[in-house]
Design a protein around this motif. Structure first.
Motif, PDB file in Angstrom:
ATOM      1  N   ARG A   1       5.008   5.889 -12.753  1.00 33.84           N
ATOM      2  CA  ARG A   1       3.652   4.757 -13.269  1.00 33.84           C
ATOM      3  C   ARG A   1       4.232   3.618 -13.724  1.00 33.84           C
ATOM      4  NH1 ARG A   1       2.669  10.139 -14.419  1.00 33.84           N
ATOM      5  NH2 ARG A   1       0.590  10.971 -13.436  1.00 33.84           N
ATOM      6  N   GLU A   2       5.343   3.833 -14.307  1.00 27.92           N
ATOM      7  CA  GLU A   2       6.134   2.478 -15.225  1.00 27.92           C
ATOM      8  C   GLU A   2       7.023   1.847 -14.195  1.00 27.92           C
ATOM      9  OE1 GLU A   2       8.025   3.870 -18.633  1.00 27.92           O
ATOM     10  OE2 GLU A   2       6.322   4.695 -19.580  1.00 27.92           O
ATOM     11  N   ARG A   3       7.022   2.369 -12.865  1.00 30.22           N
ATOM     12  CA  ARG A   3       7.788   1.548 -11.762  1.00 30.22           C
ATOM     13  C   ARG A   3       9.279   1.363 -12.255  1.00 30.22           C
ATOM     14  NH1 ARG A   3       3.806  -3.424 -10.049  1.00 30.22           N
ATOM     15  NH2 ARG A   3       1.692  -2.055  -9.822  1.00 30.22           N
ATOM     16  N   ARG A   4       9.850   2.542 -12.736  1.00 28.29           N
ATOM     17  CA  ARG A   4      11.194   2.307 -12.928  1.00 28.29           C
ATOM     18  C   ARG A   4      12.127   2.972 -11.864  1.00 28.29           C
ATOM     19  NH1 ARG A   4      11.307   4.326 -19.454  1.00 28.29           N
ATOM     20  NH2 ARG A   4      10.447   2.583 -20.178  1.00 28.29           N
ATOM     21  N   ILE A   5      11.667   3.563 -10.945  1.00 23.38           N
ATOM     22  CA  ILE A   5      12.223   4.433  -9.760  1.00 23.38           C
ATOM     23  C   ILE A   5      12.357   2.860  -8.739  1.00 23.38           C
ATOM     24  CG2 ILE A   5      12.366   6.100  -7.972  1.00 23.38           C
ATOM     25  CD1 ILE A   5      10.875   7.815 -10.303  1.00 23.38           C
ATOM     26  N   ILE A   6      11.017   2.787  -8.233  1.00 28.03           N
ATOM     27  CA  ILE A   6      10.806   1.728  -7.062  1.00 28.03           C
ATOM     28  C   ILE A   6      10.598   0.492  -8.017  1.00 28.03           C
ATOM     29  CG2 ILE A   6       9.808   1.014  -5.098  1.00 28.03           C
ATOM     30  CD1 ILE A   6       8.951   3.810  -4.280  1.00 28.03           C
ATOM     31  N   ARG A   7      11.472  -0.367  -8.084  1.00 25.78           N
ATOM     32  CA  ARG A   7      11.250  -1.733  -8.898  1.00 25.78           C
ATOM     33  C   ARG A   7      10.869  -2.801  -7.844  1.00 25.78           C
ATOM     34  NH1 ARG A   7      15.136  -2.401 -12.975  1.00 25.78           N
ATOM     35  NH2 ARG A   7      13.980  -4.380 -13.283  1.00 25.78           N
ATOM     36  N   THR A   8       9.799  -3.627  -8.615  1.00 24.79           N
ATOM     37  CA  THR A   8       9.302  -4.845  -7.642  1.00 24.79           C
ATOM     38  C   THR A   8      10.262  -5.955  -8.426  1.00 24.79           C
ATOM     39  OG1 THR A   8       7.070  -3.950  -7.661  1.00 24.79           O
ATOM     40  CG2 THR A   8       7.387  -6.381  -7.724  1.00 24.79           C
TER      41      THR A   8
ATOM     42  N   GLY B   1      11.329  -8.747  -3.383  1.00 19.84           N
ATOM     43  CA  GLY B   1      11.176  -7.497  -2.744  1.00 19.84           C
ATOM     44  C   GLY B   1      11.125  -6.272  -3.606  1.00 19.84           C
ATOM     45  N   TYR B   2      11.658  -5.172  -2.953  1.00 14.52           N
ATOM     46  CA  TYR B   2      11.707  -4.051  -3.571  1.00 14.52           C
ATOM     47  C   TYR B   2      13.171  -3.358  -3.743  1.00 14.52           C
ATOM     48  CZ  TYR B   2       6.671  -4.088  -3.018  1.00 14.52           C
ATOM     49  OH  TYR B   2       5.331  -4.645  -2.928  1.00 14.52           O
ATOM     50  N   ARG B   3      13.404  -2.473  -4.847  1.00 13.72           N
ATOM     51  CA  ARG B   3      14.841  -1.960  -4.860  1.00 13.72           C
ATOM     52  C   ARG B   3      14.452  -0.603  -5.483  1.00 13.72           C
ATOM     53  NH1 ARG B   3      18.560  -4.724  -8.915  1.00 13.72           N
ATOM     54  NH2 ARG B   3      17.480  -3.303 -10.359  1.00 13.72           N
ATOM     55  N   VAL B   4      15.197   0.499  -4.920  1.00 15.45           N
ATOM     56  CA  VAL B   4      15.248   1.903  -5.815  1.00 15.45           C
ATOM     57  C   VAL B   4      16.345   1.840  -6.707  1.00 15.45           C
ATOM     58  CG1 VAL B   4      15.695   4.447  -5.336  1.00 15.45           C
ATOM     59  CG2 VAL B   4      14.079   3.077  -3.988  1.00 15.45           C
ATOM     60  N   ASP B   5      16.204   2.299  -7.951  1.00 16.52           N
ATOM     61  CA  ASP B   5      17.154   2.350  -8.764  1.00 16.52           C
ATOM     62  C   ASP B   5      17.533   3.790  -9.046  1.00 16.52           C
ATOM     63  OD1 ASP B   5      17.073  -0.272  -9.754  1.00 16.52           O
ATOM     64  OD2 ASP B   5      16.390   0.125 -11.845  1.00 16.52           O
ATOM     65  N   ILE B   6      18.816   3.808  -8.708  1.00 18.56           N
ATOM     66  CA  ILE B   6      19.492   5.169  -8.711  1.00 18.56           C
ATOM     67  C   ILE B   6      20.357   5.430 -10.163  1.00 18.56           C
ATOM     68  CG2 ILE B   6      21.176   6.614  -7.796  1.00 18.56           C
ATOM     69  CD1 ILE B   6      18.654   6.566  -5.841  1.00 18.56           C
ATOM     70  N   ARG B   7      19.888   6.474 -10.989  1.00 18.73           N
ATOM     71  CA  ARG B   7      20.575   6.504 -12.322  1.00 18.73           C
ATOM     72  C   ARG B   7      21.660   8.005 -12.232  1.00 18.73           C
ATOM     73  NH1 ARG B   7      15.703   4.179 -13.665  1.00 18.73           N
ATOM     74  NH2 ARG B   7      15.989   2.309 -15.199  1.00 18.73           N
TER      75      ARG B   7
ATOM     76  N   VAL C   1       0.998  -1.197  -0.206  1.00 16.04           N
ATOM     77  CA  VAL C   1      -0.210   0.148   0.017  1.00 16.04           C
ATOM     78  C   VAL C   1       0.801   1.175   0.020  1.00 16.04           C
ATOM     79  CG1 VAL C   1      -1.752   1.433   1.446  1.00 16.04           C
ATOM     80  CG2 VAL C   1      -1.855  -1.057   1.352  1.00 16.04           C
ATOM     81  N   TYR C   2       1.903   1.246   0.741  1.00 17.16           N
ATOM     82  CA  TYR C   2       2.705   2.378   1.103  1.00 17.16           C
ATOM     83  C   TYR C   2       3.734   2.635  -0.121  1.00 17.16           C
ATOM     84  CZ  TYR C   2       1.523   3.857   5.751  1.00 17.16           C
ATOM     85  OH  TYR C   2       0.723   4.550   6.575  1.00 17.16           O
ATOM     86  N   ILE C   3       4.060   1.459  -0.880  1.00 19.69           N
ATOM     87  CA  ILE C   3       4.910   1.508  -2.031  1.00 19.69           C
ATOM     88  C   ILE C   3       4.016   2.111  -3.265  1.00 19.69           C
ATOM     89  CG2 ILE C   3       6.029   0.256  -3.884  1.00 19.69           C
ATOM     90  CD1 ILE C   3       7.801   0.213  -1.484  1.00 19.69           C
ATOM     91  N   ARG C   4       2.952   1.730  -3.370  1.00 21.59           N
ATOM     92  CA  ARG C   4       1.896   2.230  -4.140  1.00 21.59           C
ATOM     93  C   ARG C   4       1.665   3.657  -4.227  1.00 21.59           C
ATOM     94  NH1 ARG C   4      -2.703  -0.275  -3.036  1.00 21.59           N
ATOM     95  NH2 ARG C   4      -1.920  -2.221  -3.822  1.00 21.59           N
ATOM     96  N   SER C   5       1.743   4.351  -2.856  1.00 19.84           N
ATOM     97  CA  SER C   5       1.527   5.614  -2.613  1.00 19.84           C
ATOM     98  C   SER C   5       2.668   6.315  -2.925  1.00 19.84           C
ATOM     99  CB  SER C   5       1.027   5.966  -1.163  1.00 19.84           C
ATOM    100  OG  SER C   5       1.213   7.264  -0.838  1.00 19.84           O
ATOM    101  N   LEU C   6       3.782   5.925  -2.710  1.00 19.61           N
ATOM    102  CA  LEU C   6       5.164   6.268  -3.030  1.00 19.61           C
ATOM    103  C   LEU C   6       5.410   6.741  -4.646  1.00 19.61           C
ATOM    104  CD1 LEU C   6       7.771   4.917  -0.369  1.00 19.61           C
ATOM    105  CD2 LEU C   6       6.653   7.241  -0.315  1.00 19.61           C
ATOM    106  N   ARG C   7       4.966   5.503  -5.227  1.00 16.05           N
ATOM    107  CA  ARG C   7       5.120   5.629  -6.742  1.00 16.05           C
ATOM    108  C   ARG C   7       4.180   6.775  -7.400  1.00 16.05           C
ATOM    109  NH1 ARG C   7       5.007  -0.852  -7.421  1.00 16.05           N
ATOM    110  NH2 ARG C   7       7.229  -1.158  -7.559  1.00 16.05           N
ATOM    111  N   ASP C   8       2.890   6.926  -6.550  1.00 15.02           N
ATOM    112  CA  ASP C   8       2.184   7.884  -7.132  1.00 15.02           C
ATOM    113  C   ASP C   8       2.989   9.311  -6.926  1.00 15.02           C
ATOM    114  OD1 ASP C   8      -0.041   6.177  -7.952  1.00 15.02           O
ATOM    115  OD2 ASP C   8      -1.043   6.403  -6.123  1.00 15.02           O
ATOM    116  N   LYS C   9       3.516   9.487  -5.985  1.00 11.85           N
ATOM    117  CA  LYS C   9       4.163  10.723  -5.388  1.00 11.85           C
ATOM    118  C   LYS C   9       5.193  11.072  -6.239  1.00 11.85           C
ATOM    119  CE  LYS C   9       1.805  11.105  -1.103  1.00 11.85           C
ATOM    120  NZ  LYS C   9       1.998  11.487   0.065  1.00 11.85           N
ATOM    121  N   LEU C  10       6.166  10.058  -6.889  1.00 15.78           N
ATOM    122  CA  LEU C  10       7.213  10.016  -7.596  1.00 15.78           C
ATOM    123  C   LEU C  10       6.823  10.002  -9.054  1.00 15.78           C
ATOM    124  CD1 LEU C  10       9.195   7.316  -5.594  1.00 15.78           C
ATOM    125  CD2 LEU C  10      10.087  10.056  -5.854  1.00 15.78           C
ATOM    126  N   ASN C  11       5.456  10.176  -9.518  1.00 17.99           N
ATOM    127  CA  ASN C  11       5.205   9.958 -10.738  1.00 17.99           C
ATOM    128  C   ASN C  11       5.770   8.762 -11.464  1.00 17.99           C
ATOM    129  OD1 ASN C  11       3.500  12.117 -10.787  1.00 17.99           O
ATOM    130  ND2 ASN C  11       5.243  13.508 -11.163  1.00 17.99           N
TER     131      ASN C  11
END
Length: 228
Positions: free
Chosen positions: A210-217, A222-228, A198-208
């Protein structure tokens, strides 16, 4: 490039040059100030002027072993000690921790895991060094509880702030839901793991995101943040 290590000093102590070189390159790339020594007496001499915050210390060295170095380091000044060993013997672990070591890793180990443990030691023992941190497009102001992405301050709840901060600081690691619950919600949290989704979904919305390229599933992990 991450600036998490800016101003943080790390002393590497190991009699294997290839390990020193590998760790030195990785830590310098993370922004840390790094010094190295190949034996105990040299390490203690360097520490007097370098004043490290964290010491990565091998146990098995000729002459003065890591246990003796750990005791001397801890007696001299506040410092976080992460001990390394090729063994996995419980006796070594217990002895090191009894002498004041703060953490313990067995060789071989991943650089990402070591980096996460360094971050944990800094957060616990030198929190003032992590008040303001920049990692890629993210900026974390722990004092003011503000987190920015691409120079935009995100409107986050306290839990969202702690969750995103944890993901960003550990961006090299895939974090399981259970590990996230322990670190962000606490070991005594009695709710369901699905709260993380639920919280991951909310964070993705606030980070825009939508394609889940920042917070990866990472499916099944689990989850990983991608730093470019």
């Amino acid at each position: 490039m991450a600036q998490l290590g800016k101003g943080i000093k790390i002393l590497l102590v190991d009699d294997e040059p290839n390990i020193i070189q590998f760790l030195e390159l990785g830590l310098l790339n993370e922004g840390f100030q790094v010094a190295s020594a190949t034996d105990g007496p040299e390490a203690l001499h360097i520490a007097e002027s370098f004043l490290p915050h964290v010491v990565i210390l091998d146990i098995m060295m000729p002459g003065m072993d890591g246990f003796e170095v750990c005791r001397a380091m801890k007696d001299a000044r506040p410092v976080a000690v992460i001990m390394l060993t090729a063994k996995e013997e419980v006796e070594d672990r217990v002895r090191g921790l009894t002498l004041g070591a703060d953490d313990y890793m067995s060789k071989p180990f991943s650089f990402g895991e070591l980096l996460a443990r360094i971050h944990a030691r800094i957060r616990n023992q030198f929190p003032q060094l992590m008040e303001k941190v920049s990692i890629g497009p993210f900026s974390i102001d722990a004092g003011n509880k503000e987190l920015s992405y691409e120079d935009r301050i995100l409107d986050l709840s306290p839990t969202e702030f702690e969750l995103l901060k944890h993901l960003v600081l550990n961006h090299r690691q895939v974090l399981s839901k259970s590990a996230i619950l322990d670190q962000v919600w606490g070991y005594d949290f009695g709710g369901e793991e699905n709260i993380v989704e639920v919280y991951i979904r909310s964070l993705r919305d606030k980070l825009n995101d939508r394609e889940r390229r920042i917070i990866r599933t990472m499916r099944g992990v689990g989850y990983r943040v991608d730093i470019r």
